[in-house]
Design a protein around this motif. Structure first.
Motif, mmCIF file in Angstrom:
data_model
loop_
_atom_site.group_PDB
_atom_site.id
_atom_site.type_symbol
_atom_site.label_atom_id
_atom_site.label_comp_id
_atom_site.label_asym_id
_atom_site.label_seq_id
_atom_site.Cartn_x
_atom_site.Cartn_y
_atom_site.Cartn_z
ATOM 1 N N PRO A 17 -87.979 67.121 80.812
ATOM 2 C CA PRO A 17 -87.414 68.190 79.991
ATOM 3 C C PRO A 17 -86.169 67.783 79.201
ATOM 4 N N LEU A 18 -85.500 66.690 79.609
ATOM 5 C CA LEU A 18 -84.324 66.177 78.886
ATOM 6 C C LEU A 18 -83.206 67.216 78.770
ATOM 7 N N THR A 19 -83.088 68.075 79.775
ATOM 8 C CA THR A 19 -82.047 69.111 79.758
ATOM 9 C C THR A 19 -80.879 68.716 80.661
ATOM 10 N N THR A 20 -81.128 68.677 81.969
ATOM 11 C CA THR A 20 -80.128 68.207 82.927
ATOM 12 C C THR A 20 -80.826 67.259 83.895
ATOM 13 N N GLU A 61 -77.455 69.041 71.277
ATOM 14 C CA GLU A 61 -78.672 68.220 71.284
ATOM 15 C C GLU A 61 -78.434 66.877 70.607
ATOM 16 N N GLY A 62 -78.875 65.810 71.283
ATOM 17 C CA GLY A 62 -78.712 64.466 70.742
ATOM 18 C C GLY A 62 -80.047 63.824 70.416
ATOM 19 N N ARG A 63 -80.036 62.963 69.425
ATOM 20 C CA ARG A 63 -81.240 62.229 69.037
ATOM 21 C C ARG A 63 -80.810 60.926 68.381
ATOM 22 N N LEU A 64 -81.764 60.056 68.147
ATOM 23 C CA LEU A 64 -81.491 58.765 67.523
ATOM 24 C C LEU A 64 -81.873 58.836 66.050
ATOM 25 N N SER A 65 -80.994 58.331 65.188
ATOM 26 C CA SER A 65 -81.308 58.343 63.759
ATOM 27 C C SER A 65 -82.540 57.487 63.493
ATOM 28 N N GLU A 66 -83.201 57.765 62.382
ATOM 29 C CA GLU A 66 -84.409 57.002 62.067
ATOM 30 C C GLU A 66 -84.098 55.520 61.895
ATOM 31 N N GLN A 67 -83.001 55.207 61.254
ATOM 32 C CA GLN A 67 -82.646 53.801 61.063
ATOM 33 C C GLN A 67 -82.431 53.099 62.402
ATOM 34 N N ALA A 68 -81.680 53.747 63.296
ATOM 35 C CA ALA A 68 -81.437 53.153 64.609
ATOM 36 C C ALA A 68 -82.726 53.072 65.421
ATOM 37 N N PHE A 69 -83.578 54.069 65.276
ATOM 38 C CA PHE A 69 -84.840 54.081 66.004
ATOM 39 C C PHE A 69 -85.692 52.876 65.606
ATOM 40 N N LEU A 70 -85.800 52.642 64.305
ATOM 41 C CA LEU A 70 -86.652 51.553 63.810
ATOM 42 C C LEU A 70 -86.013 50.185 64.033
ATOM 43 N N HIS A 71 -84.696 50.101 63.905
ATOM 44 C CA HIS A 71 -84.012 48.806 63.965
ATOM 45 C C HIS A 71 -83.582 48.418 65.374
ATOM 46 N N ASP A 72 -83.246 49.424 66.210
ATOM 47 C CA ASP A 72 -82.701 49.131 67.530
ATOM 48 C C ASP A 72 -83.600 49.547 68.690
ATOM 49 N N PHE A 73 -84.265 50.675 68.557
ATOM 50 C CA PHE A 73 -85.084 51.188 69.654
ATOM 51 C C PHE A 73 -86.439 50.493 69.721
#
Length: 258
Positions: A70-73, A152-164
């Motif tokens: 659930p990515l809540t707690t 709410e947190g998420r990963l930017s598209e650039q970071a997702f493609l380049h780092d994740f």
């Protein structure tokens, strides 16, 4: 008729040994091979991130379930995992990727769990401040790409493609980015109450090209838990870019041949 004392003593010893033998034999027997696999995803993903591992395990006749974290707690996430573990019939290998190593570490004390597998995952001790632990190692590049919309947190598209997921084909990485599920800030403040790796056999797949969790930190955690470990020349998402060695490690944890 008088019984020789030495004969009597020998008889008593033999009887005692016979009584103890079944218990000793049982303790020495290896645990039965696990037939169930429970997979838990981490941040910036959902249960579909195991899509290349699941069919490989199912092809070996294993019952596989991918938990929707659930990515809540952390307590919420551990509870979701425990509910899935409750439904398993017999020995179960519990597998966590990335952040869900926290969940595996806590929920892994469940009696159905026979072994733990960490895939480029967090592996804290009970009550340990993982953030403080990580500060002793280089800050991974992906950290700079986390964006917050309120809580709410998420990963930017650039970071997702380049780092994740840099070692996935761009089209595949973008599809994975599209199903990214935001996490709540409260999730990051949770601490485990248990350290299942202290009592359960543990396995660890280290990603040597990881830009999300420092590789040195992964090696430290794997060594600290005395895990059976492998190292894959992979980004953080080895479960997608290198599903075969990841699947084989999970199979090894079941007691079956990888």
């Amino acid at each position: 008729m008088e019984i020789d004392r030495r004969t009597l003593n020998a008889s008593l010893l033999a009887t005692a040994a016979a009584a103890l033998a079944p218990g000793i034999a049982k303790a020495a027997d290896p645990a039965p091979p696990a037939k169930n696999i429970v997979l838990v995803h981490g941040l910036f993903a959902d249960g579909s991130s195991w899509s290349k591992v699941i069919p490989r395990l199912q092809a070996r006749g294993l019952n596989v379930t991918s938990v929707q974290n659930p990515l809540t707690t952390l307590p919420d996430a551990v509870d979701a995992c425990r509910k899935v573990l409750d439904r398993q019939d017999g020995p179960t290998v519990l597998v966590g990727h990335s952040f869900s190593g926290m969940i595996v570490t806590d929920a892994g004390i469940h009696p159905n769990v026979s072994a733990l597998v960490y895939i480029a995952a967090r592996a804290p001790d009970a009550g340990e401040d993982y953030t403080a632990l990580a500060k002793g190692f280089p800050t991974p590049p992906a950290s700079a790409g986390i964006l917050f919309d309120g809580d709410e947190g998420r990963l930017s598209e650039q970071a997702f493609l380049h780092d994740f997921a840099p070692d996935l084909a761009p089209q595949e990485a973008k599809a994975l980015y599209a199903v990214q599920w935001p996490f709540h800030k409260a999730l990051l403040t949770g601490k485990t109450t248990n350290a299942a790796w202290r009592s359960k056999p543990s396995y660890y797949a280290i990603s040597s090209e990881d830009r999300v969790i420092d590789t040195g930190l992964q090696r430290f955690m794997a060594k600290r838990m005395n895990a059976t470990s492998i190292e894959i020349a992979s980004s953080h998402v080895s479960l997608l870019s290198h599903p075969e060695p990841v699947s084989n490690l999970i199979l090894r944890a079941t007691g079956r041949q990888g």
